[in-house]
Design a protein around this motif. Structure first.
Motif, PDB file in Angstrom:
ATOM      1  N   THR A 471       0.782  -1.206   0.122  1.00 51.50           N
ATOM      2  CA  THR A 471      -0.120   0.045  -0.172  1.00 51.50           C
ATOM      3  C   THR A 471       0.789   1.359   0.152  1.00 51.50           C
ATOM      4  N   ILE A 472       1.968   1.464   0.877  1.00 47.86           N
ATOM      5  CA  ILE A 472       2.567   2.433   0.786  1.00 47.86           C
ATOM      6  C   ILE A 472       3.536   2.864  -0.489  1.00 47.86           C
ATOM      7  N   ALA A 473       3.994   1.482  -1.039  1.00 44.65           N
ATOM      8  CA  ALA A 473       4.493   1.718  -2.451  1.00 44.65           C
ATOM      9  C   ALA A 473       3.629   2.320  -3.209  1.00 44.65           C
ATOM     10  N   LEU A 474       2.209   1.708  -3.284  1.00 43.87           N
ATOM     11  CA  LEU A 474       1.185   2.260  -4.158  1.00 43.87           C
ATOM     12  C   LEU A 474       0.994   3.712  -4.182  1.00 43.87           C
ATOM     13  N   THR A 475       1.175   4.316  -2.901  1.00 46.92           N
ATOM     14  CA  THR A 475       1.280   5.678  -2.698  1.00 46.92           C
ATOM     15  C   THR A 475       2.256   6.406  -2.309  1.00 46.92           C
ATOM     16  N   HIS A 476       3.361   5.869  -2.963  1.00 47.90           N
ATOM     17  CA  HIS A 476       4.898   6.669  -2.933  1.00 47.90           C
ATOM     18  C   HIS A 476       5.094   7.071  -1.708  1.00 47.90           C
ATOM     19  N   LEU A 477       4.949   6.316  -0.378  1.00 46.55           N
ATOM     20  CA  LEU A 477       5.126   6.548   0.756  1.00 46.55           C
ATOM     21  C   LEU A 477       6.274   5.780   1.273  1.00 46.55           C
ATOM     22  N   THR A 478       7.030   4.937   0.767  1.00 45.98           N
ATOM     23  CA  THR A 478       8.070   4.035   1.015  1.00 45.98           C
ATOM     24  C   THR A 478       9.250   4.739   1.370  1.00 45.98           C
ATOM     25  N   ASP A 479       9.716   5.534   0.475  1.00 42.20           N
ATOM     26  CA  ASP A 479      11.011   6.318   0.900  1.00 42.20           C
ATOM     27  C   ASP A 479      11.009   7.269   2.067  1.00 42.20           C
ATOM     28  N   PHE A 480       9.527   8.161   1.939  1.00 40.89           N
ATOM     29  CA  PHE A 480       9.443   8.920   3.124  1.00 40.89           C
ATOM     30  C   PHE A 480       9.573   8.184   4.470  1.00 40.89           C
ATOM     31  N   ILE A 481       8.874   7.269   4.458  1.00 39.71           N
ATOM     32  CA  ILE A 481       8.612   6.211   5.710  1.00 39.71           C
ATOM     33  C   ILE A 481      10.120   5.443   6.304  1.00 39.71           C
ATOM     34  N   ASN A 482      11.036   5.235   5.178  1.00 42.50           N
ATOM     35  CA  ASN A 482      12.237   4.683   5.684  1.00 42.50           C
ATOM     36  C   ASN A 482      13.168   5.654   5.938  1.00 42.50           C
ATOM     37  N   SER A 483      13.043   7.102   5.640  1.00 43.02           N
ATOM     38  CA  SER A 483      13.753   8.070   6.085  1.00 43.02           C
ATOM     39  C   SER A 483      13.874   8.508   7.297  1.00 43.02           C
ATOM     40  N   LEU A 484      12.640   8.168   8.013  1.00 40.76           N
ATOM     41  CA  LEU A 484      12.553   8.524   9.405  1.00 40.76           C
ATOM     42  C   LEU A 484      12.929   7.300  10.586  1.00 40.76           C
ATOM     43  N   PRO A 485      13.601   7.959  11.691  1.00 46.95           N
ATOM     44  CA  PRO A 485      14.121   6.968  12.490  1.00 46.95           C
ATOM     45  C   PRO A 485      13.394   6.022  13.194  1.00 46.95           C
ATOM     46  N   ASP A 486      12.147   6.080  13.412  1.00 45.05           N
ATOM     47  CA  ASP A 486      11.194   5.105  13.740  1.00 45.05           C
ATOM     48  C   ASP A 486      10.354   4.391  12.812  1.00 45.05           C
ATOM     49  N   LYS A 487      10.668   4.690  11.458  1.00 46.35           N
ATOM     50  CA  LYS A 487      10.171   4.243  10.328  1.00 46.35           C
ATOM     51  C   LYS A 487       8.396   4.058  10.494  1.00 46.35           C
ATOM     52  N   ALA A 488       7.730   3.079  10.520  1.00 47.94           N
ATOM     53  CA  ALA A 488       6.289   3.145  10.381  1.00 47.94           C
ATOM     54  C   ALA A 488       5.843   3.418  11.982  1.00 47.94           C
ATOM     55  N   ASN A 489       6.660   3.264  12.795  1.00 47.57           N
ATOM     56  CA  ASN A 489       6.294   3.411  14.297  1.00 47.57           C
ATOM     57  C   ASN A 489       6.439   5.097  14.566  1.00 47.57           C
ATOM     58  N   THR A 490       6.543   5.800  13.701  1.00 48.14           N
ATOM     59  CA  THR A 490       6.609   7.083  13.876  1.00 48.14           C
ATOM     60  C   THR A 490       5.345   8.053  14.301  1.00 48.14           C
ATOM     61  N   GLN A 491       5.192   8.656  15.488  1.00 44.88           N
ATOM     62  CA  GLN A 491       4.005   9.110  15.842  1.00 44.88           C
ATOM     63  C   GLN A 491       3.769  10.403  14.841  1.00 44.88           C
ATOM     64  N   LEU A 492       2.746  10.780  14.670  1.00 44.05           N
ATOM     65  CA  LEU A 492       2.282  12.010  13.913  1.00 44.05           C
ATOM     66  C   LEU A 492       1.693  12.983  14.657  1.00 44.05           C
ATOM     67  N   GLY A 493       1.460  12.801  15.896  1.00 38.88           N
ATOM     68  CA  GLY A 493       0.852  14.242  16.547  1.00 38.88           C
ATOM     69  C   GLY A 493      -0.564  14.419  16.271  1.00 38.88           C
ATOM     70  N   ASP A 494      -0.958  15.231  16.999  1.00 32.74           N
ATOM     71  CA  ASP A 494      -2.571  15.509  16.994  1.00 32.74           C
ATOM     72  C   ASP A 494      -2.807  15.994  15.639  1.00 32.74           C
ATOM     73  N   HIS A 495      -3.655  15.456  14.658  1.00 34.31           N
ATOM     74  CA  HIS A 495      -4.127  16.114  13.588  1.00 34.31           C
ATOM     75  C   HIS A 495      -3.077  15.831  12.449  1.00 34.31           C
ATOM     76  N   GLY A 496      -2.064  15.033  12.664  1.00 29.22           N
ATOM     77  CA  GLY A 496      -0.632  14.915  11.880  1.00 29.22           C
ATOM     78  C   GLY A 496      -0.022  15.973  11.830  1.00 29.22           C
ATOM     79  N   ILE A 497      -0.088  16.882  13.057  1.00 29.87           N
ATOM     80  CA  ILE A 497       0.897  18.080  12.957  1.00 29.87           C
ATOM     81  C   ILE A 497       2.220  18.064  12.988  1.00 29.87           C
ATOM     82  N   LEU A 498       3.045  16.775  13.015  1.00 29.54           N
ATOM     83  CA  LEU A 498       4.448  16.773  12.942  1.00 29.54           C
ATOM     84  C   LEU A 498       4.933  16.488  11.557  1.00 29.54           C
ATOM     85  N   ILE A 499       3.876  16.222  10.489  1.00 23.47           N
ATOM     86  CA  ILE A 499       4.234  16.046   9.113  1.00 23.47           C
ATOM     87  C   ILE A 499       3.422  17.129   8.211  1.00 23.47           C
ATOM     88  N   SER A 500       3.960  17.155   6.878  1.00 26.27           N
ATOM     89  CA  SER A 500       3.544  17.878   6.101  1.00 26.27           C
ATOM     90  C   SER A 500       2.078  17.603   5.385  1.00 26.27           C
TER      91      SER A 500
END
Length: 599
Positions: A471-500
């Motif tokens: 799914t993340i490959a289909l939506t072109h999220l793989t590189d972004f997620i792999n660049s994060l220290p916690d990968k898929a376990n990265t917390q996004l914050g309230d309403h996703g405030i920690l990401i663009s």
């Protein structure tokens, strides 16, 4: 539950009984047992000890001091129990040990009853919200729903505790009154009359407390609504300095809430301070009447006084518990009003067929109106499977309403919607919606990890992880997620405030694709993004073309150039349809819209 103040205690009893049923009966039986053993023990204590001779080996006649309670000692004598100091103390110990055991059972049973009651209420609220129609939801204030689920439920928990305490006090009061009447009916009658008079003194205060409690509940709904809006629009309020003005509303509500709490506290202070002096005055007058006018002996009066002292203790307890209950009564009314209103807007799921979609979705002469206002006016159109469809038109033309009709959030006033020539109402509505993905202008991001946001808290099994990675490959999220220290376990914050914004939107799309949707609705999905991010998201959407039935609602016409069919909506009517270039040639209205956007 009807608010009939004349019979309010009985109405509340019926309300609790309808939920607790047999548990409430068991509670009454245990309360009666506790009261009976407590009453007999206290009634026997003084007269029995007074009747024992100085050597402690024999019992002298105690009929005069015991009144008709001497039948109890007569019954003990009939079974051959010799009454002396040791046997009397043994009897008293047995009575109070048994009372203690029953008290334990009663209190623990009440704990289970309270928890069962609260669970039932919370499940009722949850189920009603789950089955609430979208049209019904629009009639509610979000602050009221949140206040009902949090603050009001907590107050309700306190309320049922005070009601059960009141009920226990009533039973204790009745038992002691019966024992007192058995001992000296004249004394009992006089004190009862005085107690009834005193109760009328406090009735007005109870009524005022009840009114203040209801007002306090309404203020709680209002305050929660204001807080929700302040948090949701924080950035806007802060950047424009409107927060200075908005905080005035918050402070005003806080002041009004403080005033109501002080008023309830004042009523409680008045009743707590004057209740005991009033009752002591009543008892003093009754003793004076008994001794001076009726000529009753002091021994009998002392026993009656002991029983009535205990009865008055529970009368005080009853009044205190009932007033505490009334302080929380607003929560009961608020939650029941919320449940009743939700019941009126429960969604009807008459269909039973599992959803299948092989050919097309057909809208046949569909209209929708609210009162006299027509939103959608006699629209007929077709949405072929795995084609990209676009709804375009001015703001308020009915584009989003059409999408809401297709997703079954709204029900047509007239006309019908069909799936492969079968009415949509024939299908199980949850089966249908499970195949719909919805992406709005404001992405839905939960305060959790990327993995949980996309999988909606699915267990991380090998199969789930494989599907997640696809799914993340289909939506072109793989590189972004792999660049994060916690990968898929990265917390996004309230309403996703920690990401663009673009990352939030892609994660929203990924969530819908993860659940294997067949219909994907994009409601202004890229309108809040910058041009570069919009182009990236648009490429993601274009890559899905032909694999999903996509419905796009857009103001930016550049995002629908590749749509298979574009439907032009104007004032709730279907004005034209076709491919992008065909509409430019055929529709002056559409051509003008394109020219205004200069692309």
């Amino acid at each position: 539950m009807k608010d009939n103040s004349k019979y309010e205690f009985w109405n509340y009893f019926k309300y609790y009984f309808s939920i607790l049923k047999g548990q409430f009966i068991i509670s009454i039986i245990l309360s009666t047992g506790v009261s009976l053993f407590d009453g007999i023990g206290m009634a026997m204590f003084m007269p029995l000890l007074q009747s024992v001779s100085d050597d402690g080996n024999t019992v002298v006649s105690s009929s005069n001091s015991l009144g008709k309670l001497h039948y109890f000692t007569d019954a003990l004598a009939m079974i051959g129990l010799k009454l002396n100091l040791i046997s009397i103390l043994f009897i008293l110990s047995f009575l109070f040990i048994t009372k203690g055991f029953l008290k334990f059972l009663q209190m623990y049973h009440q704990v289970k009853m309270r928890q069962h009651f609260m669970k039932t209420v919370q499940l009722s609220l949850t189920n009603r919200i789950h089955n609430l129609s979208y049209e019904g939801f629009l009639t509610f204030d979000a602050g009221k729903i949140q206040n009902s689920l949090n603050t009001e439920v907590a107050l309700m928990r306190n309320g049922i505790m005070h009601y059960l305490n009141s009920f226990q006090s009533i039973i204790m009061l009745i038992i002691y009154m019966l024992l007192a009447f058995t001992t000296n009916w004249q004394f009992a009658l006089l004190v009862s009359a005085g107690a009834i008079i005193s109760n009328y003194v406090f009735k007005k205060i109870f009524s005022l407390t009840k009114q203040a409690s209801s007002a306090l509940s309404r203020k709680g709904d209002q305050f929660n609504s204001y807080i929700l809006q302040a948090v949701h629009y924080f950035k806007y309020l802060k950047s424009t300095n409107y927060f200075s003005f908005y905080s005035v509303k918050l402070k005003k509500t806080i002041d009004e809430t403080e005033y109501l709490n002080k008023k309830i506290g004042l009523y409680q202070s008045i009743t707590s301070s004057v209740r005991e002096p009033v009752l002591i005055i009543i008892v003093s007058l009754v003793i004076l009447i008994q001794v001076k006018l009726i000529g009753t002996g002091l021994n009998t009066i002392i026993l009656s006084l002991l029983l009535f002292y205990r009865a008055l203790v529970f009368l005080l307890s009853l009044q205190a518990s009932w007033q505490s209950y009334l302080q929380n009564i607003g929560s009961f009314k608020s939650i029941n009003a919320t449940l009743d209103k939700m019941e009126l807007y429960q969604e009807k799921n008459a269909g039973s067929l599992p959803f299948t979609f092989a050919d097309n979705i057909q809208l046949n002469h569909v209209s929708l109106q609210y009162g006299t206002k027509v939103i959608i006016n006699d629209i007929s159109l077709q949405i072929p499977k795995n084609k990209t469809i676009a709804f375009v038109g001015e703001s308020g033309s009915g584009k989003t309403t059409l999408a809401n009709l297709v997703s079954s959030l709204l029900t047509p006033t007239s006309g019908n919607i069909e799936m492969d020539s079968k009415p949509l109402t024939n299908f199980d509505i949850e089966s249908y919606r499970s195949k719909i993905g919805y992406i709005s202008q404001e992405p839905v991001i939960f305060n959790d990890t990327i993995f949980n946001n996309i999988t909606f808290w699915a267990e991380p099994t090998a199969e789930t992880l494989e599907h997640f990675n696809k799914t993340i490959a289909l939506t072109h999220l793989t590189d972004f997620i792999n660049s994060l220290p916690d990968k898929a376990n990265t917390q996004l914050g309230d309403h996703g405030i920690l990401i663009s914004g673009g990352q939030r939107q892609r994660i929203s799309i990924a969530r819908e694709l993860f659940k294997n949707v067949e219909i994907l609705i994009l409601d202004e999905a890229t309108s809040s993004l910058d041009s570069e991010t919009e182009a990236i998201i648009q490429r993601n959407i274009d890559s899905l073309h032909g694999n999903f039935t996509i419905i796009i609602i857009a103001h930016r016409l550049s995002t629908i150039k590749n749509a298979d069919i574009i439907y032009l909506i104007e004032k709730g009517k279907l004005k034209d349809y076709g491919k992008f270039d065909d509409l430019i040639e055929r529709s002056q209205r559409f051509k003008h819209m394109v020219e205004l956007q200069e692309f």
